[in-house]
Design an enzyme around this catalytic site. Structure first.
Site, PDB file in Angstrom:
ATOM      1  N   LEU A   5       0.863  -1.241  -0.028  1.00 30.56           N
ATOM      2  CA  LEU A   5      -0.128   0.145  -0.482  1.00 30.56           C
ATOM      3  C   LEU A   5       0.727   0.888   0.288  1.00 30.56           C
ATOM      4  CD1 LEU A   5      -2.811  -0.739   2.030  1.00 30.56           C
ATOM      5  CD2 LEU A   5      -2.972  -0.004   0.270  1.00 30.56           C
ATOM      6  N   ASP A   6       0.660   1.862  -1.217  1.00 31.04           N
ATOM      7  CA  ASP A   6       1.530   3.567  -0.458  1.00 31.04           C
ATOM      8  C   ASP A   6       1.137   4.229   0.386  1.00 31.04           C
ATOM      9  OD1 ASP A   6       1.768   2.823  -3.910  1.00 31.04           O
ATOM     10  OD2 ASP A   6       0.145   4.460  -4.553  1.00 31.04           O
ATOM     11  N   PRO A   7       2.674   5.150   0.892  1.00 31.50           N
ATOM     12  CA  PRO A   7       2.358   5.785   2.120  1.00 31.50           C
ATOM     13  C   PRO A   7       1.132   6.475   2.156  1.00 31.50           C
ATOM     14  CG  PRO A   7       4.778   5.676   1.100  1.00 31.50           C
ATOM     15  CD  PRO A   7       4.007   5.249  -0.038  1.00 31.50           C
ATOM     16  N   ARG A  42      -4.113   4.866  -8.294  1.00 29.56           N
ATOM     17  CA  ARG A  42      -3.970   7.037  -9.231  1.00 29.56           C
ATOM     18  C   ARG A  42      -3.422   7.019 -10.266  1.00 29.56           C
ATOM     19  NH1 ARG A  42       2.692   6.760  -7.880  1.00 29.56           N
ATOM     20  NH2 ARG A  42       3.159   3.683  -6.534  1.00 29.56           N
TER      21      ARG A  42
END
EC number: 5.4.99.25
Length: 307
Positions: free
Chosen positions: A37-39, A179
């Site tokens: 999971l992206d930050p 995104r």
């Protein structure tokens, strides 16, 4: 200590950061997450502890559900709110609900997607974000993804302003960069865009409301009740197609016995349980023997076999 912890991942931490912190809290080295999971993204992050690390690969294959926000008017290097602005163009017209819903419908189904430069996808042995940080652009592999559902959550009929934001819910296949979907939405509406907020609300059957925070895990660790934050291996695998075997077959499972696909499941893998509802192994379709299954992962040995 073993099982799956459903972590409510906080903003600002990488998945690796979460694993590192959990190792310190639980004082356990055998810990691994089930998908990056992206930050900037919060929400459901299943983390496998102890013997449960054996099943991590099977939990990553599940569909994911997210709720997020797209902002039109400018794009960024990372395609989310953390990056530097790349292109700016004020939204100079009214955008209608019908327009957005039409774009979301167009992006539903099987799609081709190019992963962003700031991602962990590897090209020639290096992660894309390593090229990006060095200022290098490389050819990226096209991925085939599936968008099962794409819904506009905002109830406005029209959207106006230099920068327009609206919320959505998407259910998608493993490996989808949400995104990048935000950028694709912007392209179809005629404006640069980025993902301004994102929460993973589900990973397979695991839901956000079942997740625990680091603070809750630490509190349970201090109180001696840490087992309460774990989902057992058996429970974590119980939602997948399964075959139940008798005692005689169960004894042979640990030696890698082939099985008939009695339930005719077409899923990539099938779990094998004993009559006490204990998962013994995970099987896959035999590549050369139609109707037969061969073991992918045996979860029991002589000491662990529970009959």
């Amino acid at each position: 200590m073993e099982g799956v912890v459903l972590l409510h991942k906080p903003k600002g931490m990488t998945s690796h950061d979460c694993v590192f912190k959990l190792r310190k809290i639980l004082r356990e080295k055998r810990i691994g997450h089930t998908g990056t999971l992206d930050p900037d993204v919060t929400g459901v992050l299943p983390i496998c502890v102890g013997r449960a690390t054996k099943i991590a690969q099977f939990l990553t294959s599940e569909t994911k559900t997210y709720e997020g926000e797209v902002t039109l008017g400018f794009s960024t290097t990372t395609e989310d709110a953390s990056g530097e602005v790349v292109e700016k163009q004020d939204v100079n017209r009214t955008i209608t609900r019908k327009e957005i819903e039409a774009v979301l419908a167009e992006l539903t189904g099987t799609l081709e997607q190019v992963p962003p430069m700031y991602s962990a996808v590897k090209v020639n042995g290096k992660k894309l974000y390593e090229y990006a940080r060095a200022g290098q652009e490389v050819k990226r592999p096209v991925r085939i993804i599936t968008i099962h559902e794409f819904t506009l959550l905002d109830n406005r009929e029209t959207f106006e302003g230099a920068n327009i934001s609206f919320r959505f819910r998407v259910t998608c296949s493993k490996g989808t960069y949400v995104r990048t979907l935000a950028v694709m939405i912007g392209e179809k509406l005629g404006f640069p865009a980025h993902m301004s907020d994102l929460v993973r609300t589900a990973s397979g059957e695991f839901q956000l409301h079942d997740c625990v925070s680091f603070e809750e895990i630490e509190e349970n660790m201090q109180n001696g009740t840490v087992e309460s934050v774990f989902i057992s291996i058996d429970e974590a695998l119980s939602k997948f197609p399964k075959i139940v075997v008798d005692e005689k077959q169960a004894e042979k499972i640990k030696n890698g016995m082939f099985l008939k696909n009695e339930i005719q499941a077409e899923t990539p893998f099938i779990t094998v349980f004993d009559r006490n509802n204990h998962c013994l192994a995970i099987y896959e379709h035999h590549p050369k023997r139609p109707g037969m299954l061969k073991p992918m992962k045996v979860l029991v040995n002589n000491q662990e076999l529970k009959l």
